[in-house]
Design a protein around this motif. Structure first.
Motif, PDB file in Angstrom:
ATOM      1  N   GLU A 141      -8.575  -7.691  15.228  1.00  0.00           N
ATOM      2  CA  GLU A 141      -7.216  -7.430  15.662  1.00  0.00           C
ATOM      3  C   GLU A 141      -6.616  -6.466  14.935  1.00  0.00           C
ATOM      4  OE1 GLU A 141      -3.805  -9.999  17.979  1.00  0.00           O
ATOM      5  OE2 GLU A 141      -3.867 -10.179  15.488  1.00  0.00           O
ATOM      6  N   SER A 142      -6.798  -6.465  13.748  1.00  0.00           N
ATOM      7  CA  SER A 142      -6.108  -5.729  12.718  1.00  0.00           C
ATOM      8  C   SER A 142      -6.891  -5.968  11.435  1.00  0.00           C
ATOM      9  CB  SER A 142      -4.639  -5.811  12.508  1.00  0.00           C
ATOM     10  OG  SER A 142      -4.411  -6.980  12.190  1.00  0.00           O
ATOM     11  N   TRP A 143      -6.887  -4.646  10.671  1.00  0.00           N
ATOM     12  CA  TRP A 143      -7.249  -4.725   9.303  1.00  0.00           C
ATOM     13  C   TRP A 143      -6.653  -3.852   8.277  1.00  0.00           C
ATOM     14  CZ3 TRP A 143     -10.028  -1.168   6.209  1.00  0.00           C
ATOM     15  CH2 TRP A 143     -10.349  -0.075   6.749  1.00  0.00           C
ATOM     16  N   GLY A 144      -6.848  -3.964   7.094  1.00  0.00           N
ATOM     17  CA  GLY A 144      -6.247  -3.098   6.207  1.00  0.00           C
ATOM     18  C   GLY A 144      -6.672  -3.525   4.682  1.00  0.00           C
ATOM     19  N   VAL A 145      -6.247  -2.548   3.806  1.00  0.00           N
ATOM     20  CA  VAL A 145      -6.496  -2.570   2.242  1.00  0.00           C
ATOM     21  C   VAL A 145      -5.098  -2.476   1.685  1.00  0.00           C
ATOM     22  CG1 VAL A 145      -7.184  -0.357   2.358  1.00  0.00           C
ATOM     23  CG2 VAL A 145      -7.954  -1.938   0.431  1.00  0.00           C
ATOM     24  N   ARG A 146      -4.904  -3.180   0.414  1.00  0.00           N
ATOM     25  CA  ARG A 146      -3.712  -2.992  -0.297  1.00  0.00           C
ATOM     26  C   ARG A 146      -4.019  -3.219  -1.824  1.00  0.00           C
ATOM     27  NH1 ARG A 146      -3.082  -8.302   1.817  1.00  0.00           N
ATOM     28  NH2 ARG A 146      -2.901  -9.961   0.185  1.00  0.00           N
ATOM     29  N   PRO A 147      -3.535  -2.459  -2.633  1.00  0.00           N
ATOM     30  CA  PRO A 147      -3.723  -2.491  -4.108  1.00  0.00           C
ATOM     31  C   PRO A 147      -3.288  -4.018  -4.292  1.00  0.00           C
ATOM     32  CG  PRO A 147      -2.412  -0.793  -3.696  1.00  0.00           C
ATOM     33  CD  PRO A 147      -2.462  -1.494  -2.234  1.00  0.00           C
ATOM     34  N   ASP A 148      -4.126  -4.562  -5.463  1.00  0.00           N
ATOM     35  CA  ASP A 148      -3.594  -5.877  -6.182  1.00  0.00           C
ATOM     36  C   ASP A 148      -3.344  -5.596  -7.438  1.00  0.00           C
ATOM     37  OD1 ASP A 148      -3.366  -8.511  -5.877  1.00  0.00           O
ATOM     38  OD2 ASP A 148      -5.369  -8.982  -6.728  1.00  0.00           O
ATOM     39  N   GLY A 149      -2.069  -5.507  -7.813  1.00  0.00           N
ATOM     40  CA  GLY A 149      -1.853  -5.321  -9.360  1.00  0.00           C
ATOM     41  C   GLY A 149      -2.319  -3.960  -9.746  1.00  0.00           C
ATOM     42  N   GLU A 150      -2.653  -3.592 -11.047  1.00  0.00           N
ATOM     43  CA  GLU A 150      -3.432  -2.448 -11.439  1.00  0.00           C
ATOM     44  C   GLU A 150      -4.768  -2.286 -11.434  1.00  0.00           C
ATOM     45  OE1 GLU A 150      -1.526  -1.320 -15.066  1.00  0.00           O
ATOM     46  OE2 GLU A 150       0.643  -1.784 -14.361  1.00  0.00           O
ATOM     47  N   SER A 151      -5.321  -3.488 -11.398  1.00  0.00           N
ATOM     48  CA  SER A 151      -6.910  -3.527 -11.394  1.00  0.00           C
ATOM     49  C   SER A 151      -7.677  -4.180 -10.274  1.00  0.00           C
ATOM     50  CB  SER A 151      -6.956  -4.139 -12.775  1.00  0.00           C
ATOM     51  OG  SER A 151      -6.615  -5.363 -12.905  1.00  0.00           O
ATOM     52  N   GLY A 152      -6.896  -3.938  -9.192  1.00  0.00           N
ATOM     53  CA  GLY A 152      -7.836  -4.505  -7.909  1.00  0.00           C
ATOM     54  C   GLY A 152      -7.207  -4.194  -6.644  1.00  0.00           C
ATOM     55  N   LYS A 153      -7.888  -4.761  -5.735  1.00  0.00           N
ATOM     56  CA  LYS A 153      -7.540  -4.466  -4.257  1.00  0.00           C
ATOM     57  C   LYS A 153      -7.644  -5.932  -3.452  1.00  0.00           C
ATOM     58  CE  LYS A 153     -11.706  -2.195  -2.820  1.00  0.00           C
ATOM     59  NZ  LYS A 153     -12.359  -2.308  -4.142  1.00  0.00           N
TER      60      LYS A 153
END
Length: 182
Positions: free
Chosen positions: A110-122
């Protein structure tokens, strides 16, 4: 570590091929437990694609966390890894053997995305609606197709008409010629 609160499941792993199959089975079993069987195929496909991306692209290591969460009428599947580089959706060449994973996730979710996770991940995630019957879009070619009829409802004359029409458009064979000079 696996936690199983009522509508939440988290699995930590190394994204190696043997572990990806194991997580796919865990996700499938959890959705069966939640009585969300219609979502199993799409959730398993999506998590496989996201974990394969971690396996192929994540640096410095392949450690990741898969989380599935069922809230109201949405299932969210997310994969958190330790690589801060965000994925890029490429237009794969027609004969390419890779490069279509995120496009498939986008197409089946239905939807998807990506977001940074802190300074060393996503975190890469997708959602699926939990409603069993989702109406296809109005522009869908399947929806525009006329309903199927049983063979008994079609007369033999209809088949003969189609065959005659097909023969009229077919080129006729050329006369036989010999390749030998003579």
């Amino acid at each position: 570590m696996i936690s199983h609160p009522s509508r939440h499941c988290t699995v930590e792993l190394q994204a190696l091929p043997s572990r990806i199959g194991q997580v796919r089975r865990i996700v499938s079993a959890q959705l069966r437990y939640w009585h969300m069987d219609p979502l199993i195929d799409r959730a398993a496909l999506g998590v496989t694609e996201l974990l394969t991306n971690v396996h192929l692209h994540a640096r410095p290591d392949k450690t990741c966390t898969v989380e599935i969460e069922l809230i109201l009428d949405r299932l969210t599947v997310s994969v958190r890894d330790r690589d801060p580089r965000l994925p890029v959706v490429d237009d794969a060449e027609p004969l390419a053997t890779c490069g279509r994973g995120l496009s498939m996730v986008a197409a089946m979710s239905e939807s998807w995305g990506v977001r940074p996770d802190g300074e060393s991940g996503k975190v890469v995630w997708f959602t699926l609606p939990t409603a069993v019957s989702v109406a296809p879009p109005a522009a869908s070619p399947v929806a525009a197709r006329p309903p199927r009829r049983l063979v008994g409802e079609v007369s033999a004359a209809s088949f003969a008409e189609v065959e005659r029409a097909a023969d009229l458009g077919r080129p006729q064979p050329a006369p036989a010629r010999s390749a030998a000079a003579g």
